[in-house]
Design a protein around this motif. Sequence first.
Motif, PDB file in Angstrom:
ATOM      1  N   LEU A 181      35.644  45.053  57.127  1.00  0.00           N
ATOM      2  CA  LEU A 181      34.733  44.086  56.522  1.00  0.00           C
ATOM      3  C   LEU A 181      33.320  44.650  56.489  1.00  0.00           C
ATOM      4  O   LEU A 181      32.818  45.183  57.491  1.00  0.00           O
ATOM      5  CB  LEU A 181      34.761  42.776  57.320  1.00  0.00           C
ATOM      6  N   GLY A 182      32.703  44.535  55.346  1.00  0.00           N
ATOM      7  CA  GLY A 182      31.354  45.069  55.165  1.00  0.00           C
ATOM      8  C   GLY A 182      30.316  44.251  55.921  1.00  0.00           C
ATOM      9  O   GLY A 182      30.575  43.129  56.357  1.00  0.00           O
ATOM     10  N   ASP A 183      29.124  44.843  56.051  1.00  0.00           N
ATOM     11  CA  ASP A 183      28.054  44.208  56.826  1.00  0.00           C
ATOM     12  C   ASP A 183      27.724  42.814  56.296  1.00  0.00           C
ATOM     13  O   ASP A 183      27.422  41.906  57.083  1.00  0.00           O
ATOM     14  CB  ASP A 183      26.800  45.082  56.792  1.00  0.00           C
ATOM     15  N   GLY A 184      27.785  42.636  54.986  1.00  0.00           N
ATOM     16  CA  GLY A 184      27.427  41.346  54.394  1.00  0.00           C
ATOM     17  C   GLY A 184      28.362  40.238  54.836  1.00  0.00           C
ATOM     18  O   GLY A 184      27.920  39.152  55.254  1.00  0.00           O
ATOM     19  N   PHE A 185      29.651  40.531  54.834  1.00  0.00           N
ATOM     20  CA  PHE A 185      30.620  39.528  55.272  1.00  0.00           C
ATOM     21  C   PHE A 185      30.420  39.239  56.759  1.00  0.00           C
ATOM     22  O   PHE A 185      30.337  38.085  57.186  1.00  0.00           O
ATOM     23  CB  PHE A 185      32.051  40.017  55.027  1.00  0.00           C
ATOM     24  N   VAL A 186      30.305  40.314  57.556  1.00  0.00           N
ATOM     25  CA  VAL A 186      30.192  40.148  59.014  1.00  0.00           C
ATOM     26  C   VAL A 186      28.970  39.299  59.349  1.00  0.00           C
ATOM     27  O   VAL A 186      29.043  38.384  60.174  1.00  0.00           O
ATOM     28  CB  VAL A 186      30.127  41.518  59.712  1.00  0.00           C
ATOM     29  N   ALA A 187      27.851  39.578  58.661  1.00  0.00           N
ATOM     30  CA  ALA A 187      26.610  38.831  58.944  1.00  0.00           C
ATOM     31  C   ALA A 187      26.748  37.362  58.568  1.00  0.00           C
ATOM     32  O   ALA A 187      26.290  36.466  59.271  1.00  0.00           O
ATOM     33  CB  ALA A 187      25.448  39.470  58.184  1.00  0.00           C
ATOM     34  N   ARG A 188      27.437  37.107  57.446  1.00  0.00           N
ATOM     35  CA  ARG A 188      27.568  35.725  56.955  1.00  0.00           C
ATOM     36  C   ARG A 188      28.360  34.839  57.920  1.00  0.00           C
ATOM     37  O   ARG A 188      28.128  33.662  58.034  1.00  0.00           O
ATOM     38  CB  ARG A 188      28.234  35.742  55.573  1.00  0.00           C
ATOM     39  N   PHE A 189      29.281  35.463  58.637  1.00  0.00           N
ATOM     40  CA  PHE A 189      30.133  34.683  59.559  1.00  0.00           C
ATOM     41  C   PHE A 189      29.992  35.201  60.991  1.00  0.00           C
ATOM     42  O   PHE A 189      30.943  35.144  61.780  1.00  0.00           O
ATOM     43  CB  PHE A 189      31.587  34.740  59.081  1.00  0.00           C
TER      44      PHE A 189
END
Length: 225
Positions: free
Chosen positions: A95-103
């Motif tokens: 999972l990319g940083d954007g997904f990880v940060a969002r959740f």
Amino acid sequence: MTSLLPRIAVLASGRGSNLQAILDAIADGKLDAEVVGVFSDKPDCEALLRVPEAKRWSRDAADYATRADFDADLADAVAAAHPDWIVCAGYMRILGDGFVARFAGRTLNIHPSLLPKHRGLRTHARALKAGDVEHGASVHFVVPELDAGAVVAQAVVPVLEGDSADDLAQRVLAREHPLLLATLRLAVAGRLAERDGRAWLDGHPLFKPLYLSSADDFIEPTRHP
Ligand SMILES: Nc1nc2c(c(=O)[nH]1)N[C@@H](CN(C=O)c1ccc(C(=O)N[C@@H](CCC(=O)O)C(=O)O)cc1)CN2
Ligand SMILES: NCC(=O)N[C@@H]1O[C@H](COP(=O)([O-])[O-])[C@@H](O)[C@H]1O
């Protein structure tokens, strides 16, 4: 009427036995939660067939120019289900940083090794090659670095003489299911959190993982000063 149960989104890429363990526990009244969606990068995976069509989302990652493009659609679909927790259960994409940060702080992964040993793939073969006498599974918070998030809980199995990678995988998988369920019971009860790169239980930092007992529950951690 909208259910008030804690909402779990499950990411999967394959067979879905961990997902099925969650579904069975919910059906048996052993996990007070609702699976609000199953999300996959493999439209033909078996995991998707374990829930009604209305709860399935999948896209072929090969149809996307970049990992970030795929992750953006995945994240929007997951967010639309308004999950309290996101569980990677055999989800086979980083999972990319954007997904990880969002959740952040509410994404868990079950990994088939005793982290930090054997991050990544082919963990059972690597454990055998390393001559490990113990192996197992870990549930950890997901961070951008692969399999490097705070470990919440582990289940340990012996490596036996003559074990093949498949033998070991089966022995580990049998402990993954109760490990994931015991961890999710803490999560949906609001007892689990991630803070400062560490897992916290009931407002106290976990200095070592919770270990699954033979009775499929956790031995409460001793409180560090
Ligand atoms: N940012 C993170 N993403 C994911 C994590 C994580 O900890 N941080 N955990 C994984 C699950 N996982 C191991 O538990 C894992 C999944 C996928 C891979 C991997 O190398 N995937 C390759 C493709 C492999 C393939 O298609 O066969 C890739 O994505 O390029 C390693 C470990 C879930 N995501
Ligand atoms: N790196 C991620 C990874 O290897 N996860 C592993 O994939 C299997 C999925 O089984 P399932 O689809 O039957 O739940 C499980 O053994 C899980 O630990």
